[in-house]
Design a protein around this motif. Structure first.
Motif, mmCIF file in Angstrom:
data_model
loop_
_atom_site.group_PDB
_atom_site.id
_atom_site.type_symbol
_atom_site.label_atom_id
_atom_site.label_comp_id
_atom_site.label_asym_id
_atom_site.label_seq_id
_atom_site.Cartn_x
_atom_site.Cartn_y
_atom_site.Cartn_z
ATOM 1 N N ARG A 145 0.817 -1.223 0.000
ATOM 2 C CA ARG A 145 0.000 0.000 0.000
ATOM 3 C C ARG A 145 0.849 1.271 0.000
ATOM 4 N N VAL A 146 1.770 1.405 0.949
ATOM 5 C CA VAL A 146 2.506 2.668 1.050
ATOM 6 C C VAL A 146 3.508 2.838 -0.089
ATOM 7 N N GLY A 147 3.972 1.733 -0.661
ATOM 8 C CA GLY A 147 4.888 1.827 -1.791
ATOM 9 C C GLY A 147 4.201 2.278 -3.059
ATOM 10 N N GLY A 148 2.882 2.167 -3.082
ATOM 11 C CA GLY A 148 2.114 2.607 -4.242
ATOM 12 C C GLY A 148 1.507 3.975 -4.042
ATOM 13 N N GLY A 149 2.027 4.720 -3.062
ATOM 14 C CA GLY A 149 1.487 6.042 -2.748
ATOM 15 C C GLY A 149 2.110 7.152 -3.579
ATOM 16 N N ASN A 150 1.963 8.375 -3.076
ATOM 17 C CA ASN A 150 2.418 9.576 -3.778
ATOM 18 C C ASN A 150 3.941 9.578 -3.951
ATOM 19 N N PRO A 151 4.463 9.519 -5.198
ATOM 20 C CA PRO A 151 5.924 9.497 -5.413
ATOM 21 C C PRO A 151 6.612 10.754 -4.885
ATOM 22 N N GLU A 152 5.972 11.910 -5.037
ATOM 23 C CA GLU A 152 6.572 13.159 -4.564
ATOM 24 C C GLU A 152 6.809 13.114 -3.055
ATOM 25 N N LEU A 153 5.845 12.560 -2.324
ATOM 26 C CA LEU A 153 5.985 12.458 -0.871
ATOM 27 C C LEU A 153 7.130 11.530 -0.507
ATOM 28 N N GLY A 154 7.251 10.422 -1.225
ATOM 29 C CA GLY A 154 8.343 9.487 -0.960
ATOM 30 C C GLY A 154 9.707 10.118 -1.174
ATOM 31 N N VAL A 155 9.835 10.895 -2.241
ATOM 32 C CA VAL A 155 11.102 11.580 -2.515
ATOM 33 C C VAL A 155 11.403 12.605 -1.429
ATOM 34 N N MET A 156 10.378 13.336 -0.984
ATOM 35 C CA MET A 156 10.572 14.337 0.066
ATOM 36 C C MET A 156 11.015 13.686 1.374
ATOM 37 N N MET A 157 10.453 12.514 1.691
ATOM 38 C CA MET A 157 10.884 11.781 2.881
ATOM 39 C C MET A 157 12.382 11.484 2.798
ATOM 40 N N ALA A 158 12.809 10.967 1.652
ATOM 41 C CA ALA A 158 14.207 10.586 1.481
ATOM 42 C C ALA A 158 15.126 11.803 1.455
ATOM 43 N N LYS A 159 14.698 12.863 0.822
ATOM 44 C CA LYS A 159 15.525 14.069 0.691
ATOM 45 C C LYS A 159 15.715 14.770 2.025
ATOM 46 N N TYR A 160 14.643 14.938 2.790
ATOM 47 C CA TYR A 160 14.717 15.725 4.018
ATOM 48 C C TYR A 160 15.042 14.889 5.256
ATOM 49 N N ASN A 161 14.936 13.575 5.151
ATOM 50 C CA ASN A 161 15.297 12.710 6.282
ATOM 51 C C ASN A 161 16.345 11.699 5.835
ATOM 52 N N ARG A 162 17.232 12.140 4.985
ATOM 53 C CA ARG A 162 18.194 11.266 4.304
ATOM 54 C C ARG A 162 19.043 10.453 5.270
ATOM 55 N N GLU A 163 19.661 11.099 6.253
ATOM 56 C CA GLU A 163 20.594 10.413 7.143
ATOM 57 C C GLU A 163 19.892 9.335 7.960
ATOM 58 N N ALA A 164 18.767 9.684 8.562
ATOM 59 C CA ALA A 164 18.046 8.713 9.389
ATOM 60 C C ALA A 164 17.500 7.576 8.534
#
Length: 280
Positions: free
Chosen positions: A217-236
């Motif tokens: 389910r969550v892997g099929g969600g909003n791609p933009e949100l997924g990228v933002m998660m990775a970009k802004y919480n990259r280290e963690a």
């Protein structure tokens, strides 16, 4: 109370519905005129505009834009507000946001409602979205006590479970239970989609049921949100992915060795541990 909401999507729209139900005067800001008209017709807001000057009388402002727009939005917003106005956000990553905004606005309180839906946009807004859900506040040493009290009181009216932690602790925790699942789920879908045997690929599509639905389910969600998660919480997120890879490697090793006893012990342990994170 006069409450401003910038960003009238699922979260902002649902906040508006609940705050209006509590008797507050809600001012909404959106970039699109069509969203403004829909928000008014849905009774999400009392007034709405594309111009932030509408918020000049707001006592509290919730920034509900996508992650990448929160800081730029704040930079535009403060020109219209008195210094007494309390500002909070709903971003799923806190450290970069709090570090950027707190020195600029003393009455800023970082926030993150842990609620959502597969749907997005103003059409997805609904009442009681936040009831009994975690709502995290991440004040720092410079955050004013009065600002914390104002936000605490407002979100308390939504029936949420309020939690407090540092921005850094928040980001490490959500990397494990929110951002890591998105990446793992995306890998699951990608693995299935990249099956080279056409017959097996077709059968997998036909056989996919509740187990695949839940884990994808969550892997099929909003791609933009997924990228933002990775970009802004990259280290963690990288730390969480590395821990996940280590656990996955352990399972691969046990299956290669046909060590079914050890595998069962791990699966028994995870079966018992799941209840610590989610309640059925």
């Amino acid at each position: 109370m006069i409450i401003g909401i910038i960003g009238l999507g699922l979260i902002g729209g649902s906040l508006g519905l609940d705050f209006k139900k509590q008797g507050h005067h809600v001012l909404g800001i959106s970039r699109r005129e069509s969203t403004i008209q829909r928000a008014i017709s849905m009774n999400v807001v009392s007034q709405a505009s594309t111009n932030m000057s509408l918020l000049s009388t707001a006592e509290v402002v919730f920034i509900c834009t996508p992650l990448g727009f929160i800081i730029p939005t704040l930079e535009q917003l403060i020109a219209y507000l008195p210094s007494s106005c309390v500002i909070t956000d709903v971003g799923s990553v806190k450290t970069p946001i709090v570090n950027a905004i707190s020195p600029v606005w003393k009455n800023f309180v970082g926030g993150h409602p842990m609620a959502g839906s597969n749907d997005s946009g103003i059409e997805a807004a609904r009442t009681n979205l936040f009831t009994d859900k975690p709502y995290v506040l991440t004040p720092v040493s410079t955050t004013t006590a009065s600002a914390i009290a104002v936000v605490e009181n407002l979100i308390g009216q939504l029936g949420v479970n309020i939690h407090y932690c540092s921005p850094e602790e928040h980001d490490k925790a959500v990397s494990l239970i929110s951002h890591l699942p998105v990446m793992v789920s995306a890998c699951l879908i990608g693995t299935c989609e990249k099956e080279l045997d056409a017959q097996v690929h077709q059968l997998a599509q036909k056989f996919a049921s509740s187990g695949f639905r839940d884990t994808s389910r969550v892997g099929g969600g909003n791609p933009e949100l997924g990228v933002m998660m990775a970009k802004y919480n990259r280290e963690a997120l990288l730390m969480s992915l590395q821990k996940y890879r280590s656990n996955l490697d352990e399972l691969v090793n046990l299956i290669e060795r046909e060590d079914w006893i050890s595998l069962e012990q791990i699966l028994h342990s995870t079966q018992q541990a799941r209840g610590k994170f989610v309640k059925e």
